[in-house]
Design a protein around this motif. Structure first.
Motif, PDB file in Angstrom:
ATOM      1  N   VAL A   1      16.820  39.442  24.706  1.00 42.35           N
ATOM      2  CA  VAL A   1      17.295  39.623  22.817  1.00 42.35           C
ATOM      3  C   VAL A   1      16.153  39.348  21.550  1.00 42.35           C
ATOM      4  N   GLN A   2      14.861  39.057  22.180  1.00 41.68           N
ATOM      5  CA  GLN A   2      14.507  39.066  20.853  1.00 41.68           C
ATOM      6  C   GLN A   2      14.240  38.035  20.114  1.00 41.68           C
ATOM      7  N   PRO A   3      14.308  36.261  20.707  1.00 41.45           N
ATOM      8  CA  PRO A   3      14.476  34.902  19.799  1.00 41.45           C
ATOM      9  C   PRO A   3      13.310  35.905  18.858  1.00 41.45           C
ATOM     10  N   ASN A   4      12.385  35.157  19.284  1.00 42.79           N
ATOM     11  CA  ASN A   4      10.887  34.848  18.987  1.00 42.79           C
ATOM     12  C   ASN A   4      10.678  35.640  17.406  1.00 42.79           C
ATOM     13  N   ASN A   5      10.862  36.526  17.746  1.00 36.73           N
ATOM     14  CA  ASN A   5       9.971  38.186  16.042  1.00 36.73           C
ATOM     15  C   ASN A   5      11.372  37.603  15.758  1.00 36.73           C
ATOM     16  N   ALA A   6      12.392  37.435  16.031  1.00 32.75           N
ATOM     17  CA  ALA A   6      13.340  37.188  15.487  1.00 32.75           C
ATOM     18  C   ALA A   6      13.692  35.647  14.274  1.00 32.75           C
ATOM     19  N   ILE A   7      12.841  34.669  14.624  1.00 37.37           N
ATOM     20  CA  ILE A   7      13.080  33.986  14.036  1.00 37.37           C
ATOM     21  C   ILE A   7      11.179  33.795  12.488  1.00 37.37           C
ATOM     22  N   GLN A   8      10.792  34.837  13.092  1.00 39.87           N
ATOM     23  CA  GLN A   8       9.550  34.332  12.605  1.00 39.87           C
ATOM     24  C   GLN A   8      10.164  35.352  11.403  1.00 39.87           C
ATOM     25  N   TRP A   9      10.685  36.357  11.812  1.00 40.45           N
ATOM     26  CA  TRP A   9      10.718  37.601  10.861  1.00 40.45           C
ATOM     27  C   TRP A   9      11.854  37.262   9.664  1.00 40.45           C
ATOM     28  N   ARG A  10      12.399  35.672   9.998  1.00 38.90           N
ATOM     29  CA  ARG A  10      13.354  35.128   8.792  1.00 38.90           C
ATOM     30  C   ARG A  10      12.333  34.069   8.446  1.00 38.90           C
ATOM     31  N   MET A  11      11.395  33.883   9.077  1.00 35.45           N
ATOM     32  CA  MET A  11      10.159  32.705   8.723  1.00 35.45           C
ATOM     33  C   MET A  11       9.801  33.249   7.370  1.00 35.45           C
ATOM     34  N   LEU A  12       9.257  34.150   7.771  1.00 30.85           N
ATOM     35  CA  LEU A  12       8.513  35.298   6.431  1.00 30.85           C
ATOM     36  C   LEU A  12       8.639  36.151   6.021  1.00 30.85           C
ATOM     37  N   SER A  13       9.996  35.969   5.438  1.00 29.30           N
ATOM     38  CA  SER A  13      11.044  36.387   4.918  1.00 29.30           C
ATOM     39  C   SER A  13      11.599  35.177   3.981  1.00 29.30           C
TER      40      SER A  13
END
Length: 374
Positions: free
Chosen positions: A297-309
């Protein structure tokens, strides 16, 4: 103009550093509170009028066992004019002050960029079997003046330090980092900069129902459980939970947004967590943690995108993913982390590295030998 170095108040120090948007999070006064094994001092550089400081530094002093002598460490500092032609005018009073303070050796990390490699250049280098180290790959961009700073340091007697782990007496920050430039870019620009796999994974996480939320002090144990699992999987020695609790308390007391904690939830379980630090317009991804469960479910990409945003929303000029490996060989277990960071579409950045000045050559050599045989 003669410069003098003397202690300054935390308030003076913080005002100086936060007025310079590129200063490191390791050069704010509260960072000294994160390191209880080191004694922290705020120092300022002053001209003849002795008014406001024209430079500042957080200095960490580590006592030598059974002797009242110290290793002085300025992580990613000091905050001075590094490209001044008379650099010795800045550093000589620092050395004089620290020698009087009982330091036998000084270690510092000039925040001077040497070279940059685009994400495409790094990706090409990883795919090239002849490329073994990033330092040997032609850079996309070279920073003028960095070589001159290095040469001035050598002439003054500074020695480029070998990289080490921040363990006991050893102190070391990464020479190579990965950064995503945000200045002048819309969030859509940043999203388009992600590689195809990253964009696909961010969408997959959204469709799977991964929710990334901000946490607080009480969520640090949940982060820590994932962090220790990550440490075992990636073969590094984890810091204890009180370290992160102390970091949270110290940094957020200085500024409520200095440190953030993010957690990625899916079906009632925390799958990934990460800390984010902010000083001025520079944002750092500090510590990351994840479980091996439900990685699809790709939680690492999700958390990095939120932090980048969120970094973009804060007006950050740079989102810094911190250290990367210099080696490009498939056998290095850190290569996967480099590939992950390259997917953000940012750039690899080489700094000048850390430098040592032995004030007492005998004690400095003894420490070097001790650390090399640990």
């Amino acid at each position: 103009m003669t410069l003098r170095v003397r202690p300054i108040s935390r308030e003076e120090h913080l005002a100086f550093v936060t007025a310079r948007p590129s200063a490191s999070h390791m050069q704010v006064p509260s960072w000294g509170d994160v390191k209880p094994d080191w004694r922290a001092e705020s120092l300022g550089w002053f001209g003849e009028d002795d008014g406001r400081p024209v430079g500042a530094a957080l200095v960490l002093l580590r006592p030598l066992p059974r002797l009242r002598r110290y290793l002085a460490y300025l992580p990613e500092g000091p905050v001075i004019d590094w490209h001044a032609p008379d650099l010795d005018r800045w550093l000589e009073p620092l050395l004089g002050y620290l020698k009087d303070r009982g330091a036998f050796s000084v270690k510092m990390g000039p925040p001077v960029v040497v070279r940059r490699w685009s994400a495409d250049a790094v990706k090409t280098a990883i795919a090239d079997p002849a490329a073994r180290r990033l330092r040997d790959v032609p850079a996309t961009e070279e920073e003028p003046g960095a070589a001159e700073v290095a040469e001035r340091l050598r002439r003054m007697g500074w020695r480029q330090a070998e990289p080490g782990a921040e363990d006991g007496f050893a102190a070391g920050q990464p020479r190579y980092v990965f950064q995503v430039p945000l200045a002048g870019r819309t969030l859509d620009d940043v999203r388009r900069g992600l590689n195809q796999q990253w964009r696909r994974n961010v969408k997959k996480a959204e469709k799977a129902g991964v929710k990334v939320v901000r946490g607080g002090y009480d969520d640090l144990p949940a982060f820590y459980a994932l962090y220790t699992e990550t440490a075992e999987r990636d073969r590094f020695l984890p810091r204890p939970l009180p370290y992160f609790q102390r970091m949270w308390t110290a940094l957020t007391a200085e500024h409520p947004d200095r440190m953030r904690l993010y957690l990625a939830h899916h079906d009632g379980e925390v799958l990934a967590a990460a800390t984010m630090l902010t000083v001025g317009t520079h944002v750092w991804y500090s510590y990351g943690a994840s479980t091996a469960r439900r990685r699809e479910v790709q939680p690492n990409n999700a958390i990095q995108w939120r932090m980048l945003s969120d970094a973009h929303a804060l007006g950050a000029a740079v989102y810094d993913l911190r250290g990367i490996t210099d080696t490009l060989e498939d056998t290095d277990h850190l290569l996967g982390l480099l590939r992950f960071k390259v997917g953000t579409g940012g750039q690899a950045v080489e700094y000048l590295g850390e430098w040592d000045f032995p004030l007492n050559r005998l004690l400095h050599k003894a420490l070097t030998l001790y650390m090399s045989h640990r």
